[in-house]
Every structure is written in C-alpha cells, then in structure tokens.
Enzyme design. Structure first.
Site, PDB file in Angstrom:
ATOM      1  N   ASP A  54       8.530  -5.061   4.163  1.00 40.79           N
ATOM      2  CA  ASP A  54       7.188  -5.416   4.534  1.00 40.79           C
ATOM      3  C   ASP A  54       7.428  -7.262   5.017  1.00 40.79           C
ATOM      4  O   ASP A  54       8.629  -7.791   4.554  1.00 40.79           O
ATOM      5  CB  ASP A  54       6.331  -5.724   3.392  1.00 40.79           C
ATOM      6  CG  ASP A  54       5.814  -4.399   2.702  1.00 40.79           C
ATOM      7  OD1 ASP A  54       5.654  -3.355   3.922  1.00 40.79           O
ATOM      8  OD2 ASP A  54       5.266  -4.418   1.756  1.00 40.79           O
TER       9      ASP A  54
HETATM   10  N1  URA Z   1       7.904  -1.644  -1.357  1.00 42.86           N
HETATM   11  C1  URA Z   1       6.702  -2.272  -0.691  1.00 42.86           C
HETATM   12  O1  URA Z   1       5.822  -2.473  -0.981  1.00 42.86           O
HETATM   13  N2  URA Z   1       7.073  -3.246   0.017  1.00 42.86           N
HETATM   14  C2  URA Z   1       8.421  -3.043   0.650  1.00 42.86           C
HETATM   15  O2  URA Z   1       8.713  -4.064   1.399  1.00 42.86           O
HETATM   16  C3  URA Z   1       9.312  -2.417   0.099  1.00 42.86           C
HETATM   17  C4  URA Z   1       9.143  -1.324  -0.870  1.00 42.86           C
END
Ligand code: URA
Length: 243
Positions: A106
């Site tokens: 993310d």
């Molecule tokens: N899980 C999440 O919620 N975000 C990420 O970036 C990776 C795994």
C-alpha cells in the site's frame, strides 16, 4: 539479410515469462499482443524488432535484475500513477532497465518490496500456490486481546474468505492504548493485514514488511535498495517450489 524469426511461444518462453506450453495457453487466451495487436494464432513468427507484450507487460531480453527495495511510506507500488504521486520505480530511473514491482505494498506501507524485470521470478513470488511467507510489523491503536490473537492465528472470516493460518507475535504491549505485533502470512490479498486488524475494529497506524521469505531489511535505510545475489534468487525460487 533475413532477420531470424521464431515462433511467438518460443520468444515468450525464452524471455523467461513462462514455459512454452503455458505461453501457448496465454496466446490462445488472447493475452499476448505483437506490435499492439492481439495474436491468438500459435504459429505466428516474430523477430527481435517486434514488440511483444504479455498481459500488457513488454517482453524483455535484458539481463535479469532483481532488487530488494526498502520502500518508504508515501510511494505507490506501480510503474506509473494517474494522480502523479511518487511511484516506487522513480528510485530506479538511473538503472536504465524496466523494473516492475513484485506484488504490491500500500501507499502507506513501508518495507521490503522486490522489483524485477524477470516475469518467471514474479510468478514464483506472487502466485498464491507458492505460499511465500511475509512478515509484517504492525502498530495498532488499541489492544488485540489474547482471544483475538488466537483467532487471528487460526483464521478469520474476511469479506473475501477465511484467512489461512498465520504467525503472530506480540512485540510490545504498551498498557496504554497501543500495541506492536509481528504477523506472518503467506497469502497476498489486497490490504490483507490492515483488513485483518480492522476485523477486530483496530486501526493500523504503521505497517512495515520486515521479512520476505528469508530476506530482511538488514543494512538498508528507508529509500535504499540493493541487488539480490544470484544465490538469493535461486533460494527464493527453490523455497517457492517447496511449498
Ligand atoms: N497488507 C496490507 O494491508 N497492506 C500492505 O501493504 C501489505 C499487506
């Protein structure tokens, strides 16, 4: 001089995307374009000047490059962003190879992101059947109770199904309102870690991927990267195959 031509499926397998057999399936499924046109004919011959894309990703005959990047929060794991936010590939412009993120983190997540131009490697790392283990350090607002920790380890129901068994360790339990934990999962669903905590009404305030199979962030500061060594690439692939 006549330019050497090879069958399309051979060109795809030679570029390391997949086996020749699977390349044939991809062609038949309409996932392959040559010079911008979808080609479903298996016998099609191509030359090195032809521009071939599989699922929109150009084939490359470049040397394979594998990078471990300590992604900072505030960068998007894509090659381009339509809102012109910083993308992870900005950091690699100087390398003069086309790199693609292996899976994604993310925008607000930091930590290990692999980047490569090696499509076969990407398949091994990201296909759910290979169950690559990833560990996240998670800081939450609030407390995940013991019962809830147990549930998280055995599997909880999210809107896209039950999560697989997971590893969970409490690193710091500040009796006041925050907690730091390490969660190890081998699935890679969208926003999975955040959603697993949201399931218990808990907000993730910081999320860092600290381990990817046997790889960690040792020796790297945020925003820095290093090339994976050939033995590391081999070990990742053989670990993937073992599952
Ligand atoms: N899980 C999440 O919620 N975000 C990420 O970036 C990776 C795994």
């Amino acid at each position: 001089m006549e330019m050497e031509k090879v069958r399309l499926q051979k060109a795809i397998s030679q570029a390391g995307v997949t086996s020749r057999r699977k390349a044939e399936t991809m062609i038949a499924e309409g996932r392959v374009t040559v010079n911008g046109k979808t080609v479903t004919e298996l016998g099609t011959k191509v030359a090195s000047v032809d521009r071939i894309e599989v699922d929109g990703v150009p084939l490359t005959t470049e040397e394979r490059v594998h990078i471990l990047y300590y992604k900072p929060a505030g960068e998007i794991s894509a090659v381009e962003d339509d809102r012109s936010r910083n993308t992870v590939t900005d950091a690699f412009k100087e390398l003069d190879v086309r790199l693609y993120p292996v899976g994604r983190l993310d925008y607000d997540t930091s930590g290990i992101l692999l980047l490569t131009n090696d499509g076969e490697f990407t398949q091994y790392m990201t296909h759910p059947k290979y169950k690559m283990r990833k560990t996240y350090r998670v800081k939450i607002d609030g407390i995940l109770k013991r019962e809830q920790q147990k549930e998280m380890r055995t599997g909880i129901m999210l809107d896209d199904g039950k999560t697989a068994r997971a590893g969970l360790r409490v690193i710091r339990d500040k009796k006041d309102r925050q907690m730091i934990l390490e969660l190890t999962i081998h699935e890679g669903r969208n926003r999975q870690v955040r959603r697993m905590f949201e399931h218990f009404g808990l907000n993730v305030v910081k999320l860092t991927r600290i381990q990817y199979d046997f790889l960690n962030l040792n020796g790297l500061a945020e925003g820095e990267y290093r090339f994976l060594k050939p033995f590391e690439v081999k070990k990742l692939i053989s670990n993937a195959k073992e599952t």
